[in-house]
Design a protein around this motif. Structure first.
Motif, PDB file in Angstrom:
ATOM      1  N   LEU A 211     121.945  54.366 -38.978  1.00  0.00           N
ATOM      2  CA  LEU A 211     122.993  54.862 -38.090  1.00  0.00           C
ATOM      3  C   LEU A 211     123.392  56.251 -38.555  1.00  0.00           C
ATOM      4  CD1 LEU A 211     125.355  51.718 -38.201  1.00  0.00           C
ATOM      5  CD2 LEU A 211     123.431  52.141 -36.672  1.00  0.00           C
ATOM      6  N   HIS A 212     123.857  57.060 -37.597  1.00  0.00           N
ATOM      7  CA  HIS A 212     124.295  58.399 -37.993  1.00  0.00           C
ATOM      8  C   HIS A 212     125.468  58.843 -37.119  1.00  0.00           C
ATOM      9  CE1 HIS A 212     123.884  62.264 -39.939  1.00  0.00           C
ATOM     10  NE2 HIS A 212     124.128  62.818 -38.761  1.00  0.00           N
ATOM     11  N   THR A 213     126.404  59.552 -37.756  1.00  0.00           N
ATOM     12  CA  THR A 213     127.535  60.133 -37.020  1.00  0.00           C
ATOM     13  C   THR A 213     127.440  61.649 -37.142  1.00  0.00           C
ATOM     14  OG1 THR A 213     128.839  58.214 -37.656  1.00  0.00           O
ATOM     15  CG2 THR A 213     130.060  60.093 -36.784  1.00  0.00           C
ATOM     16  N   PHE A 214     127.256  62.318 -36.012  1.00  0.00           N
ATOM     17  CA  PHE A 214     127.105  63.785 -36.036  1.00  0.00           C
ATOM     18  C   PHE A 214     128.458  64.477 -36.153  1.00  0.00           C
ATOM     19  CE2 PHE A 214     123.405  62.344 -33.529  1.00  0.00           C
ATOM     20  CZ  PHE A 214     122.384  62.867 -34.305  1.00  0.00           C
ATOM     21  N   VAL A 215     129.441  63.991 -35.373  1.00  0.00           N
ATOM     22  CA  VAL A 215     130.756  64.643 -35.336  1.00  0.00           C
ATOM     23  C   VAL A 215     131.762  63.672 -35.954  1.00  0.00           C
ATOM     24  CG1 VAL A 215     132.549  65.628 -33.853  1.00  0.00           C
ATOM     25  CG2 VAL A 215     130.127  65.985 -33.298  1.00  0.00           C
ATOM     26  N   PRO A 228     139.538  60.785 -37.595  1.00  0.00           N
ATOM     27  CA  PRO A 228     138.160  60.543 -38.025  1.00  0.00           C
ATOM     28  C   PRO A 228     137.383  59.672 -37.025  1.00  0.00           C
ATOM     29  CG  PRO A 228     139.672  59.149 -39.238  1.00  0.00           C
ATOM     30  CD  PRO A 228     140.518  60.038 -38.375  1.00  0.00           C
ATOM     31  N   VAL A 229     136.089  59.934 -36.931  1.00  0.00           N
ATOM     32  CA  VAL A 229     135.193  59.056 -36.159  1.00  0.00           C
ATOM     33  C   VAL A 229     134.498  58.171 -37.184  1.00  0.00           C
ATOM     34  CG1 VAL A 229     133.145  58.956 -34.697  1.00  0.00           C
ATOM     35  CG2 VAL A 229     134.840  60.767 -34.351  1.00  0.00           C
ATOM     36  N   ASP A 230     134.748  56.867 -37.146  1.00  0.00           N
ATOM     37  CA  ASP A 230     134.148  55.990 -38.155  1.00  0.00           C
ATOM     38  C   ASP A 230     133.130  55.025 -37.556  1.00  0.00           C
ATOM     39  OD1 ASP A 230     136.022  54.511 -36.817  1.00  0.00           O
ATOM     40  OD2 ASP A 230     137.116  53.836 -38.596  1.00  0.00           O
TER      41      ASP A 230
END
Ligand code: SOE
Length: 381
Positions: A211-215, A228-230
Motif C-alpha cells: 500500500l502507498h499514500t502519496f499525499v 493527516p491521511v492515514d
C-alpha cells in the motif's frame, strides 16, 4: 402483493443509489413484494429532510437506533461510512430485520466477524452490496465460467482505478480517515475487485501486497487547517487462489484520467473473458478454437442475458444504477424463498480477511496467508 417497509440509514452517494433501486425494483421486477420507502435516516435533520423529499422516502429521522427498533420496519439498508456498520447491523439483527449493507462489510476483520455472528445468531437474511456482480455482462461471465467454457482458470487480473483525489488540495474527507473508512483505495474500490475475483475464480489462499499514500496531509473539509491521511491512496496485490489460479489486483485513486475504471480479465485453459465497467454492457470473450479467432465482443443486452429481460429490448443499454436495482431484486427474491442471498455477510468476512492479509503483507513485505487473518485494528468490541 405484500408490502415490505425499508429503512435506509445514510443518504449520500450510496444512499441515493439504493433509494433509486428500491423505487425502481417493483416497477420492473416481479418479486412478489412492494418495497415501501418508509424512512431515511441521517444525523443532519435539515439535510435528511431534503433527502427524503428528493429521493422519495415517506419519513425521515435522525437517530438510527430508533429507526432500527421500529416494529414496522422489515429491511434495514446500511449506507453509512464503515465505522457505523457494526452497531447498526448488530441492532438490526437483534431486531430481526433483513439487513443489506454497503461494502466493505466493516472496517476490520473483528468487526466483520461480529456482524456475521449477529446475523447468524438472529437467523436473519443478510446481504452485502457488491453491486458489480450484477452487471449483466459480469453475471454472463459467471455463467460462462460455471459452464466450463474457459476450462481451468489460470489468471485473474483486476484493476479498479479512479482519480478523484489526485489534487493534493482535495480535502481530507471521511474516506481518507482510517478510523472512519478502515482503509483507503484498498477497502473502497479494491474490495470490489477482490469480490469479483472470489465470485468468478474462487477463494484466495495467500497474498503479497503493498500500500502507498502519496499525499499524507490534506486540508480539512472545515477549512480549518490540515489533517493527516492515514489510509492508502493506492494498493497492489498478487493473489494465489485456493484452486491454483494466480491473480493481481490494483486499486488507485491517483490514476489520472480514470474515473471509475473497474476492469478484469480472466484467462482459462480454453478461453478468456474481459470486462470494463466504463463499457458495462459489453463482455469480451475469447474461446480457443485453433483458428486464431481472437476476442469477440458480446453486447449483453439480449433478453437471454442475466437481468435484461426485465428491462428494454436488445441494444437499449443499462447503466450503473441498474446494478443496484438487480441487487435489491435478488434480495427480495431471497426474502421470498428464504434462500441466503449472495454476497452475504460471510462473503464480507472472507473479503475482509483478504484486505487484512494485504495490509499485513504490506507491513511484513512477505506473502501472507488469508485464512489466518487475525481479528485486529480499530474494532470496538
Ligand atoms: C468511491 O469513489 C466509490 O463511490 C465506491 O465507494 C463505490 O463502491 C464504487 O462503486 C464507486 O466509487
Amino acid at each position: 402483493m405484500t408490502s415490505l417497509n425499508v429503512a435506509l440509514i445514510g443518504y449520500q452517494f450510496m444512499g441515493r443509489a439504493h433509494s433509486n433501486a428500491w423505487r425502481q425494483v417493483g416497477r420492473f421486477f416481479d418479486t412478489g413484494y412492494t418495497p415501501v420507502l418508509k424512512v431515511v435516516c441521517g444525523r443532519n435533520s435539515a439535510e435528511v429532510e431534503k433527502a427524503a423529499n428528493q429521493l422519495g422516502w415517506e419519513e425521515h429521522a435522525t437517530r438510527w437506533e430508533d429507526v432500527v427498533a421500529r416494529p414496522d420496519i422489515d429491511i434495514v439498508d446500511i449506507c453509512t461510512p464503515g465505522d457505523s456498520h457494526l452497531p447498526i447491523a448488530l441492532a438490526a439483527a437483534a431486531a430481526k430485520k433483513v439487513v443489506l449493507c454497503e461494502k466493505p462489510l466493516a472496517n476490520t476483520v473483528a468487526e466483520a466477524e461480529q456482524m456475521l455472528a449477529a446475523v447468524e445468531r438472529a437467523g436473519v437474511l443478510n446481504m452485502l452490496c457488491h453491486n458489480y456482480r450484477r452487471c449483466p455482462a459480469v453475471a454472463l461471465a459467471k455463467e460462462i465460467i460455471d459452464e466450463g467454457q474457459l476450462g481451468t482458470l489460470r489468471h485473474f487480473r483486476g484493476s479498479y482505478l479512479q482519480d478523484w483525489i489526485v489534487d493534493p488540495q482535495f480535502p481530507r474527507v471521511w474516506r481518507l480517515e482510517k478510523a472512519r473508512a478502515g482503509s483507503g483505495a484498498l477497502g473502497d474500490i479494491g474490495s470490489h475487485s477482490l469480490d469479483l475475483a472470489r465470485y468468478l475464480v474462487g477463494d484466495i489462499a495467500e497474498v503479497s501486497g503493498f500500500l502507498h499514500t502519496f499525499v499524507k496531509e490534506r486540508p480539512l473539509p472545515s477549512g480549518d487547517g490540515t489533517g493527516p491521511v492515514d489510509v492508502d491512496d493506492a494498493a497492489y496485490a498478487h493473489l494465489r487462489f485456493e484452486n491454483g489460479a494466480l491473480g493481481s489486483v490494483e486499486a488507485s485513486r491517483f490514476a489520472t484520467g480514470r474515473k471509475n475504471y473497474n476492469t478484469f480479465e480472466i484467462n482459462g485453459s480454453k478461453g478468456s473473458v474481459r470486462f470494463d465497467l466504463e463499457r458495462m454492457n459489453e463482455l469480451e470473450l475469447y474461446i480457443e478454437d485453433g483458428k486464431n479467432s481472437g476476442f469477440r465482443t458480446i453486447l449483453a443486452t439480449d433478453a437471454k442475458h442475466p437481468y435484461v429481460a426485465a428491462w428494454w429490448p436488445p441494444g437499449h443499454i443499462l447503466g450503473y444504477e441498474h446494478s443496484f436495482t438487480h441487487t435489491v431484486a435478488d434480495l427480495l427474491a431471497a426474502v421470498k424463498t428464504q434462500a441466503p442471498p449472495s454476497p452475504s455477510f460471510a462473503d464480507g468476512v472472507a473479503n475482509q480477511r483478504v484486505l487484512d492479509a494485504i495490509e499485513r503483507s504490506s507491513e511484513s513485505r512477505r506473502w501472507e496467508p488469508v485464512s489466518s487473518s487475525p481479528a485486529r485494528g480499530n474494532d470496538r468490541r
